[in-house]
Design an enzyme around this catalytic site. Structure first.
Site, PDB file in Angstrom:
ATOM      1  N   ASP A 144      37.092  -9.083  76.415  1.00 40.70           N
ATOM      2  CA  ASP A 144      36.213  -8.957  75.253  1.00 40.70           C
ATOM      3  C   ASP A 144      35.794 -10.386  74.885  1.00 40.70           C
ATOM      4  O   ASP A 144      36.642 -11.236  74.588  1.00 40.70           O
ATOM      5  CB  ASP A 144      37.022  -8.285  74.126  1.00 40.70           C
ATOM      6  N   GLN A 200      22.691  -7.093  82.529  1.00 36.76           N
ATOM      7  CA  GLN A 200      21.488  -7.281  83.356  1.00 36.76           C
ATOM      8  C   GLN A 200      21.443  -8.673  83.999  1.00 36.76           C
ATOM      9  O   GLN A 200      21.275  -8.790  85.208  1.00 36.76           O
ATOM     10  CB  GLN A 200      20.235  -7.072  82.485  1.00 36.76           C
ATOM     11  N   ASP A 233      33.929  -8.702  81.797  1.00 32.80           N
ATOM     12  CA  ASP A 233      33.112  -7.914  80.866  1.00 32.80           C
ATOM     13  C   ASP A 233      34.072  -6.940  80.182  1.00 32.80           C
ATOM     14  O   ASP A 233      35.234  -6.839  80.570  1.00 32.80           O
ATOM     15  CB  ASP A 233      32.018  -7.154  81.634  1.00 32.80           C
ATOM     16  N   ILE A 234      33.559  -6.213  79.178  1.00 27.27           N
ATOM     17  CA  ILE A 234      34.421  -5.168  78.593  1.00 27.27           C
ATOM     18  C   ILE A 234      34.394  -3.910  79.449  1.00 27.27           C
ATOM     19  O   ILE A 234      35.181  -2.999  79.253  1.00 27.27           O
ATOM     20  CB  ILE A 234      34.058  -4.822  77.119  1.00 27.27           C
ATOM     21  N   TYR A 260      18.978 -10.136  65.727  1.00 25.95           N
ATOM     22  CA  TYR A 260      19.190 -10.794  67.019  1.00 25.95           C
ATOM     23  C   TYR A 260      18.618 -12.220  66.988  1.00 25.95           C
ATOM     24  O   TYR A 260      19.282 -13.184  67.408  1.00 25.95           O
ATOM     25  CB  TYR A 260      18.510  -9.953  68.105  1.00 25.95           C
TER      26      TYR A 260
HETATM   27  N1  SER Z   1      14.815  -9.255  76.127  1.00 22.48           N
HETATM   28  C1  SER Z   1      15.439  -9.489  74.863  1.00 22.48           C
HETATM   29  C2  SER Z   1      15.287  -8.352  73.948  1.00 22.48           C
HETATM   30  O1  SER Z   1      14.347  -7.627  74.075  1.00 22.48           O
HETATM   31  C3  SER Z   1      14.862 -10.725  74.234  1.00 22.48           C
HETATM   32  O2  SER Z   1      15.749 -11.780  74.386  1.00 22.48           O
HETATM   33  O3  SER Z   1      16.067  -8.172  73.085  1.00 22.48           O
END
Ligand code: SER
Length: 313
Positions: free
Chosen positions: A53, A13, A35-36, A143
């Site tokens: 990668d 994105q 990109d992959i 994350y």
């Molecule tokens: N937009 C991201 C997510 O929703 C946040 O960094 O994971």
């Protein structure tokens, strides 16, 4: 300023639009997208592209030498919602890609590195409104843990080895050219497409969920502005808070109805609600504004008009 730039994760994105903007600034042949998977037609036809990668440090080094790369933008990552499903894989992708690139910079193969962090570094114990740069940071998602760890790796490589690595804590980034995948803030992109295509949208977070957001044009501008700032002006080497606007899905619906009066939204929160609830509702980005003169351009009204115009075309 002449640079040769390698983008890792260019088909995603943010990578997609950042690549095009960097190509228009530095020249198509000076910006190597990778990109992959292949990118869209515009990306593939406008300049060099390599399948890489982002965790494969040896291939990255080979490409850095082949093209005499000076800067790397590392955008490959697994986003919040997908990372909850594949925690080990997310940690591995998000961390080993960063450590590999930082090592290449430490060994002087590249001069400058960009790596994005996120509002996901913040957690349920963080003050929710106008979240400051320095505050309680106890992320509850894989994350978020990977981004927080990454921030401190960046700072460590800067302090110990003088690596010029720069980073922004992106809020939810909203765009219309390439859709995000696997993030919690994806609804803020989906809602526009559904509004145009179907006239209704079932939202996976509740109507009062307020999150910090930014239009892609501003996210790309901030990224390039930070990378072009004088090194001495980049005072934060973990990652800068960055903000433009914040709103709820219901407030988005009200804006969209100015263009599509019959637009309807229903709410069916799923597991992503808990992730959204753990993040701030607004961000204090005064350090970025002070240190390198960050200013956003788009608010909810101007972003909505711009996106709907483009999707409808
Ligand atoms: N937009 C991201 C997510 O929703 C946040 O960094 O994971």
């Amino acid at each position: 300023m002449s640079e040769t730039i390698l983008i890792l994760g260019a088909s995603g994105q943010i990578g997609n639009e950042l690549t095009q903007e960097l190509r228009s600034i530095y020249g198509n042949s000076s910006v190597i997208a990778s990109d992959i998977k292949e990118g869209n037609e515009e990306m593939m036809s406008s300049g060099p592209f390599e399948i890489i990668d982002a965790t494969d440090k040896e291939t990255i080094l080979k490409m850095v030498k082949k093209y005499k790369v000076s800067q790397v933008y590392l955008l490959a990552a697994m986003l919040s919602a997908t990372a909850e499903k594949f925690p080990q894989k997310a940690w591995d992708l998000n961390m080993s890609s960063l450590l590999g690139v930082l090592e290449l910079a430490k060994d002087k193969h590249i001069k400058q590195v960009y790596w994005p962090s996120s509002i996901a570094v913040f957690g349920p114990t963080t003050p929710k409104e106008n979240t400051p740069q320095k505050t309680i940071i106890e992320p509850s998602t894989v994350y978020g843990i990977s981004k927080l760890s990454g921030e401190f790796w960046c700072n460590y490589y800067h302090e110990k080895y003088g690596v010029d690595v720069r980073s922004l804590r992106y809020p939810g980034v909203i765009s219309w050219k390439v859709k995000p995948g696997g993030g919690t803030t994806d609804y803020a992109v989906d809602i526009y497409f559904k509004a145009v295509e179907e006239g209704n949208y079932e939202c996976f977070v509740s109507k009062e969920t307020r999150l910090p957001m930014m239009y892609m044009n501003d996210a790309v501008a901030a990224t390039i502005q930070l990378m072009q700032a004088k090194p001495e002006d980049v005072k934060i080497r973990t990652s800068y808070n960055l903000a433009a606007m914040d709103f709820t899905p219901e407030e988005m619906a009200v804006e969209i109805r100015k263009h599509i009066p019959n637009f309807k939204v229903s709410y069916k929160p799923d597991s992503r609600q808990e992730i959204a609830d753990s993040w701030p509702s607004s961000i204090d980005d005064s350090e970025a504004r002070k240190d390198w003169n960050w200013q956003h351009k788009f608010n909810l009204t101007s972003m909505t008009s711009d996106i709907l115009k483009n999707i409808q075309n």
